[in-house]
Design an enzyme around this catalytic site. Sequence first.
Site, PDB file in Angstrom:
ATOM      1  N   ASP A  82      -9.835  -3.213  -0.519  1.00  0.00           N
ATOM      2  CA  ASP A  82      -9.517  -3.381   0.907  1.00  0.00           C
ATOM      3  C   ASP A  82      -9.274  -2.030   1.579  1.00  0.00           C
ATOM      4  O   ASP A  82      -9.232  -1.936   2.789  1.00  0.00           O
ATOM      5  CB  ASP A  82      -8.296  -4.293   1.076  1.00  0.00           C
ATOM      6  CG  ASP A  82      -7.109  -3.815   0.255  1.00  0.00           C
ATOM      7  OD1 ASP A  82      -6.778  -4.452  -0.752  1.00  0.00           O
ATOM      8  OD2 ASP A  82      -6.521  -2.769   0.606  1.00  0.00           O
ATOM      9  N   HIS A 136       0.821  -1.222   0.000  1.00  0.00           N
ATOM     10  CA  HIS A 136       0.000   0.000   0.000  1.00  0.00           C
ATOM     11  C   HIS A 136       0.853   1.271   0.000  1.00  0.00           C
ATOM     12  O   HIS A 136       0.524   2.254  -0.667  1.00  0.00           O
ATOM     13  CB  HIS A 136      -0.958  -0.006   1.187  1.00  0.00           C
ATOM     14  CG  HIS A 136      -2.040  -1.028   1.059  1.00  0.00           C
ATOM     15  ND1 HIS A 136      -2.362  -1.923   2.062  1.00  0.00           N
ATOM     16  CD2 HIS A 136      -2.849  -1.337   0.004  1.00  0.00           C
ATOM     17  CE1 HIS A 136      -3.346  -2.702   1.643  1.00  0.00           C
ATOM     18  NE2 HIS A 136      -3.649  -2.386   0.407  1.00  0.00           N
ATOM     19  N   ASP A 165      -5.063  -0.368  -8.608  1.00  0.00           N
ATOM     20  CA  ASP A 165      -4.784  -1.351  -7.552  1.00  0.00           C
ATOM     21  C   ASP A 165      -5.773  -2.494  -7.729  1.00  0.00           C
ATOM     22  O   ASP A 165      -6.711  -2.675  -6.947  1.00  0.00           O
ATOM     23  CB  ASP A 165      -4.950  -0.668  -6.190  1.00  0.00           C
ATOM     24  CG  ASP A 165      -4.781  -1.623  -5.037  1.00  0.00           C
ATOM     25  OD1 ASP A 165      -5.129  -1.226  -3.892  1.00  0.00           O
ATOM     26  OD2 ASP A 165      -4.328  -2.758  -5.257  1.00  0.00           O
ATOM     27  N   ASP A 195      -5.396  -9.581 -10.479  1.00  0.00           N
ATOM     28  CA  ASP A 195      -4.610  -9.975 -11.661  1.00  0.00           C
ATOM     29  C   ASP A 195      -5.409  -9.759 -12.945  1.00  0.00           C
ATOM     30  O   ASP A 195      -6.640  -9.690 -12.908  1.00  0.00           O
ATOM     31  CB  ASP A 195      -4.237 -11.464 -11.539  1.00  0.00           C
ATOM     32  CG  ASP A 195      -3.458 -11.765 -10.260  1.00  0.00           C
ATOM     33  OD1 ASP A 195      -3.580 -12.893  -9.739  1.00  0.00           O
ATOM     34  OD2 ASP A 195      -2.763 -10.849  -9.779  1.00  0.00           O
ATOM     35  N   ASP A 244     -17.685  -0.519 -12.268  1.00  0.00           N
ATOM     36  CA  ASP A 244     -16.548  -0.966 -13.088  1.00  0.00           C
ATOM     37  C   ASP A 244     -15.632   0.217 -13.398  1.00  0.00           C
ATOM     38  O   ASP A 244     -16.073   1.206 -13.973  1.00  0.00           O
ATOM     39  CB  ASP A 244     -17.102  -1.584 -14.394  1.00  0.00           C
ATOM     40  CG  ASP A 244     -15.997  -2.196 -15.241  1.00  0.00           C
ATOM     41  OD1 ASP A 244     -16.324  -3.013 -16.113  1.00  0.00           O
ATOM     42  OD2 ASP A 244     -14.810  -1.842 -15.040  1.00  0.00           O
TER      43      ASP A 244
HETATM   44  N1  SAM Z   1      -3.348  -5.748  -3.715  1.00  0.00           N
HETATM   45  C1  SAM Z   1      -4.141  -6.650  -4.531  1.00  0.00           C
HETATM   46  C2  SAM Z   1      -3.307  -7.220  -5.652  1.00  0.00           C
HETATM   47  O1  SAM Z   1      -2.261  -6.647  -5.980  1.00  0.00           O
HETATM   48  O2  SAM Z   1      -3.742  -8.242  -6.204  1.00  0.00           O
HETATM   49  C3  SAM Z   1      -5.354  -5.925  -5.069  1.00  0.00           C
HETATM   50  C4  SAM Z   1      -6.178  -5.314  -3.982  1.00  0.00           C
HETATM   51  S1  SAM Z   1      -7.849  -5.029  -4.251  1.00  0.00           S
HETATM   52  C5  SAM Z   1      -8.588  -6.228  -3.244  1.00  0.00           C
HETATM   53  C6  SAM Z   1      -8.189  -5.541  -5.903  1.00  0.00           C
HETATM   54  C7  SAM Z   1      -9.581  -5.141  -6.280  1.00  0.00           C
HETATM   55  O3  SAM Z   1      -9.720  -4.890  -7.678  1.00  0.00           O
HETATM   56  C8  SAM Z   1     -10.649  -6.217  -5.976  1.00  0.00           C
HETATM   57  O4  SAM Z   1     -11.393  -5.812  -4.847  1.00  0.00           O
HETATM   58  C9  SAM Z   1     -11.493  -6.296  -7.247  1.00  0.00           C
HETATM   59  O5  SAM Z   1     -12.874  -6.409  -6.992  1.00  0.00           O
HETATM   60  C10 SAM Z   1     -11.128  -4.987  -7.931  1.00  0.00           C
HETATM   61  N2  SAM Z   1     -11.377  -4.933  -9.384  1.00  0.00           N
HETATM   62  C11 SAM Z   1     -11.075  -5.877 -10.313  1.00  0.00           C
HETATM   63  N3  SAM Z   1     -11.479  -5.458 -11.544  1.00  0.00           N
HETATM   64  C12 SAM Z   1     -12.039  -4.208 -11.381  1.00  0.00           C
HETATM   65  C13 SAM Z   1     -12.632  -3.261 -12.268  1.00  0.00           C
HETATM   66  N4  SAM Z   1     -12.747  -3.505 -13.600  1.00  0.00           N
HETATM   67  N5  SAM Z   1     -13.076  -2.092 -11.751  1.00  0.00           N
HETATM   68  C14 SAM Z   1     -12.974  -1.836 -10.418  1.00  0.00           C
HETATM   69  N6  SAM Z   1     -12.430  -2.699  -9.512  1.00  0.00           N
HETATM   70  C15 SAM Z   1     -11.967  -3.876 -10.008  1.00  0.00           C
END
Ligand code: SAM
Length: 291
Positions: free
Chosen positions: A91, A67, A161, A164, A142
Site C-alpha cells: 500500500d 505505518h 511489512d 499474516d 518475492d
Molecule cells: N499492514 C498490513 C498488515 O499488517 O497485515 C500489511 C500491508 S501490505 C498490504 C502486505 C503486503 O505483503 C501485501 O501487499 C502482500 O502482497 C505482501 N507480501 C506477502 N508475502 C510477500 C512476499 N513473500 N514477498 C513480498 N511481498 C509479500
Amino acid sequence: MSLHNDNWFTEANEQTGIAFSLRLTKKLHEEQSPYQLITIYDTKEFGKLMALDGLYMVTDRDNFIYHEMMSHTALFAHPNPRTVVIIGGGDCGTLREVLKHPTVEHAIQIEIDERVTRVSEQYFPVLCESNHDPRAQLLFEDGIKWMAAAADQSCDVIIIDSTDPIGPAEGLFNEKFYRECRRVLATDGILIQQSESPLLHLPLLKSIHTAMRKAGFTATRTLHFPQCIYPSGWWSATLASHEDVTQFRVNSTPSFDTRYYNAQIHTASFALPTFVTETLRDCENTPQLSE
Ligand code: SAM
C-alpha cells in the site's frame, strides 16, 4: 473469512472467534490478482478500506499508527539509516514514512503483488505520494527470493511489512529467512517485522523471537500499539539487531510531522505486559546455532 451485506464489511476469524465490522457506503473496486483478492470499499467512518483475501489491510483513518510505528521506531533507533529495505508494504504507507527521514538515501520496496500497489495508487494516493521520490525503488517480486540474492551487509534497516504468516508471507516468519536478513544487514543493522497480536498470537510471537535468535540476532524486542482494524485491535512489531547496544533506544527525534509516533511513544511502546514478558523471557537464552 469476510462477510458483507449491503451495509457492513466483517472480517470474521474462525480460530480466534473474533469478528470486526465497518459500516460501508459502497464497494469501489474488486479484482483477483495472481496472489490475492483485492477489494476496496468506501466506509462510513474510516474512509477508504483495502482488504486482501477478505482481511483488513489498511484504512484512511487509522493507517498512520501502523505505518509510523513500523518505520520510525527502527529508523530512530538506528544511528544513521541510509539504505532501507521494505518487504511487502504494497500500500506504500511505510515507504512514505521511511522517505521522510533525511538520512535515507535509498529505500527499496519488494512487494510480490504489483496490483496491490497499482490499486493503492488509485485509491490511497496520499500513501503513494512518495513512490516517485528519486530515492525510492519499487520492485515486484518475492521478498524471500530477493533477500536470498541480496549482497552481504548491504542495508541498514529491513522492515517486513507483510500480510499474516500464510500463503506467500509464510516464509517471511522463519529462521532461514531471518538468517538471510542478518547476512544482508550491516553489523549495526536493525530488522523490524509486524508480529501480529500480543493477545491472540502469543505463540507466534514467541516463535519469532526464538527463530530470530537462532538466526544469530543477539537482541530481540517487541513493541506494541493500537490498530483498530486488525484482530483484537492490539498489534505488535518485533525488532532484532546484532548488537545489544542499541536496545532500540530513540537516537533522535522527528524533524517532520507525525501523528502517533514521538519519543515518549517510542520508549513506552517497548513496555510490555507481564503475560507477554513471562512468555518471552526464556527466548533470551535461545542458543544461537553455529554459523
Ligand atoms: N499492514 C498490513 C498488515 O499488517 O497485515 C500489511 C500491508 S501490505 C498490504 C502486505 C503486503 O505483503 C501485501 O501487499 C502482500 O502482497 C505482501 N507480501 C506477502 N508475502 C510477500 C512476499 N513473500 N514477498 C513480498 N511481498 C509479500
